[in-house]
Design an enzyme around this catalytic site. Sequence first.
Site, PDB file in Angstrom:
ATOM      1  N   GLU A 170     -11.213   3.569 -11.102  1.00 19.50           N
ATOM      2  CA  GLU A 170     -11.750   4.510 -10.252  1.00 19.50           C
ATOM      3  C   GLU A 170     -12.784   5.806 -11.007  1.00 19.50           C
ATOM      4  OE1 GLU A 170      -8.588   6.578  -8.593  1.00 19.50           O
ATOM      5  OE2 GLU A 170      -7.619   4.661  -8.122  1.00 19.50           O
ATOM      6  N   ASP A 203      12.575  -4.800  -4.431  1.00 19.75           N
ATOM      7  CA  ASP A 203      13.054  -4.078  -5.416  1.00 19.75           C
ATOM      8  C   ASP A 203      14.625  -4.387  -5.961  1.00 19.75           C
ATOM      9  OD1 ASP A 203      13.412  -2.076  -7.649  1.00 19.75           O
ATOM     10  OD2 ASP A 203      12.677  -0.893  -6.111  1.00 19.75           O
ATOM     11  N   ASP A 263      -5.962   2.309  -0.748  1.00 17.87           N
ATOM     12  CA  ASP A 263      -6.190   3.693  -1.315  1.00 17.87           C
ATOM     13  C   ASP A 263      -6.450   3.980  -2.443  1.00 17.87           C
ATOM     14  OD1 ASP A 263      -6.498   6.430  -1.018  1.00 17.87           O
ATOM     15  OD2 ASP A 263      -4.662   6.761  -2.204  1.00 17.87           O
ATOM     16  N   ARG A 281      10.933   6.410  -4.190  1.00 12.03           N
ATOM     17  CA  ARG A 281      11.407   7.394  -3.455  1.00 12.03           C
ATOM     18  C   ARG A 281      10.329   7.536  -2.282  1.00 12.03           C
ATOM     19  NH1 ARG A 281      11.484  11.425  -7.924  1.00 12.03           N
ATOM     20  NH2 ARG A 281       9.963  10.130  -9.381  1.00 12.03           N
ATOM     21  N   ILE A 282       9.242   7.197  -3.168  1.00 12.86           N
ATOM     22  CA  ILE A 282       8.127   6.775  -1.664  1.00 12.86           C
ATOM     23  C   ILE A 282       8.274   5.350  -0.952  1.00 12.86           C
ATOM     24  CG2 ILE A 282       5.666   6.531  -1.608  1.00 12.86           C
ATOM     25  CD1 ILE A 282       4.838   7.840  -4.282  1.00 12.86           C
ATOM     26  N   HIS A 316      -8.428   7.510  -3.250  1.00 16.22           N
ATOM     27  CA  HIS A 316      -6.945   8.157  -3.816  1.00 16.22           C
ATOM     28  C   HIS A 316      -6.949   9.222  -3.345  1.00 16.22           C
ATOM     29  CE1 HIS A 316      -5.259   7.856  -7.747  1.00 16.22           C
ATOM     30  NE2 HIS A 316      -4.198   7.517  -6.637  1.00 16.22           N
ATOM     31  N   LEU A 317      -6.336   9.294  -2.110  1.00 20.41           N
ATOM     32  CA  LEU A 317      -6.043  10.442  -1.202  1.00 20.41           C
ATOM     33  C   LEU A 317      -5.052  10.268  -0.892  1.00 20.41           C
ATOM     34  CD1 LEU A 317      -8.297  10.372   2.426  1.00 20.41           C
ATOM     35  CD2 LEU A 317      -8.573  11.629  -0.247  1.00 20.41           C
ATOM     36  N   GLY A 318      -4.387  10.068  -1.699  1.00 22.72           N
ATOM     37  CA  GLY A 318      -2.676   9.770  -1.579  1.00 22.72           C
ATOM     38  C   GLY A 318      -1.898  10.723  -2.090  1.00 22.72           C
ATOM     39  N   ALA A 319      -2.350  11.946  -2.605  1.00 22.00           N
ATOM     40  CA  ALA A 319      -1.818  13.784  -3.318  1.00 22.00           C
ATOM     41  C   ALA A 319      -3.040  14.702  -2.957  1.00 22.00           C
ATOM     42  CB  ALA A 319      -1.835  13.860  -4.532  1.00 22.00           C
TER      43      ALA A 319
END
Length: 534
Positions: A266, A176, A261, A156-157, A284-287
């Site tokens: 982490e 994929d 990211d 989806r992303i 890690h700003l993805g969300a």
Amino acid sequence: MSTANPGKPVVLIAEELSPATVDALGPDFEIRHCNGADRAELLPAIVDVDAILVRSATKVDGEAIAAAKKLKVIARAGVGLDNVDVSAATKAGVMVVNAPTSNIVTAAELACGLLVATARNIPQANTALKNGEWKRSKYTGVELSEKTLGVVGLGRIGVLVAQRMSAFGMKVVAYDPYVQPARAAQMGVKLLTLDELLEVSDFITVHLPKTPETIGLIGDEALHKVKPSVRIVNAARGGIVDEEALAGALKEGRVAGAGLDVYAVEPCTDSPLFAFDQVVCTPHLGASTGEAQEKAGIAVAKSVRLALAGELVPDAVNVQGGVIAEDVKPGLPLAERLGRIFTALAGEVAMRLDVEVYGEITQHDVKVLELSALKGVFEDVVAETVSYVNAPLFAQERGVEVRLTTSSESPEHRNVVTVRGTLASGEEVSISGTLAGHKNVQKVVAVGDHSIDLALADHMAFLRYTDRPGVVGTVGRILGEAGINIGGMQVARADVGGEALVVLTVDDTIPANVLSEISEEIGATSVRAVNLTH
């Protein structure tokens, strides 16, 4: 901490979540708060709660789950579940839910941002200028237009990134193995092998789950196959791109730049990659957008409400089934009730259980109907609360072989669900039901070989006897004398004088002594009462 209210389930919010999360939970719960990152605070706080909501800082591991004697659901307001021991939760019969779609757009946008930033050196130029340095020539970049973008993982992303970067005029290729070429072609994406993608891509962006197969996928071997002008972005999961191998490739000039990211360990505040000016790094700003956090909180709050109400939760990660089609949902309570009736008719746990689904509903994934039937089968068998999570475990513990059979053919009804079991004696017991009309009325349509057409009710009785005159009148008289009103009745028989079956719906529970009287007077071979009120 709020005052205890024994009448309400307790939900522990162990990290800061949006106010919309509490609003979505509603007034039916006692809400408590704690600092989940502090173990000394978490472990005593979790002891008597029904649900816990966390983000990424709280570790809900085996120790925490063992301490939580009443825990029914762990909700992670986000996608990753690295901080939740899903296996321990499943063994304990605890549902684990997350918010798998909450950050799709946010994560895709960050990946696109890193692609643009690595192409145009935006963060480096910003830092230099703020330090009083005007370095136009040093930070000359490259255009995205007409370049080839390799998307590793067309989920989806990955699809959203492909769509957005196509608008920049990029040619998009993807790797994929789980996507059909025709589906990719519809999106204007050409599928390649991983080696082919590595060789032709000017930019590579990774959008895969972290599995044993994907860890280190973009490693030293892969990074010897890329163009020296390539720029690599990983905003998916740390470790898919081997950071040490990437540092080596950057040092040797085999990779032109990177945008990261996520990291193998982490939080990451010290990495050899930080030494390279051509690497853009974010923590890690993805969300990390207000919108994504709010979506995640609302989604898991809704899941908690469903879970504590005993309903199926589509976002539960340790439940088979997944997203439920709208056409399938009305069949869930029917399948569960058929499972409960089956147990009443069988009087024991079957050695083998078959859940059969026939009709046009089978164009959808109906695995969830098997779970629902299984939940019903054990509802009145075990002392524990039976959920969609632990019902398969109860079957496994009892050595019950469970199978799902489907067919689009259903000659007499639009859709039919059958729960069929083989007992230790070899006897087969089965009950079939359907949903009738636009109101989806639940009906029994068969018991064993006997055809029936009777609406399900909270109180039912199933009587087997040798066919002869007067039995129906006798049953009616005894129930009447006991003050039990009959709502519906059907008689079925295979042959005159053979085995007959009476199925009754009544307004109240039939007392045991009344059932015994009926059994004795009609010479019943089997008398079973079913109470579906709880």
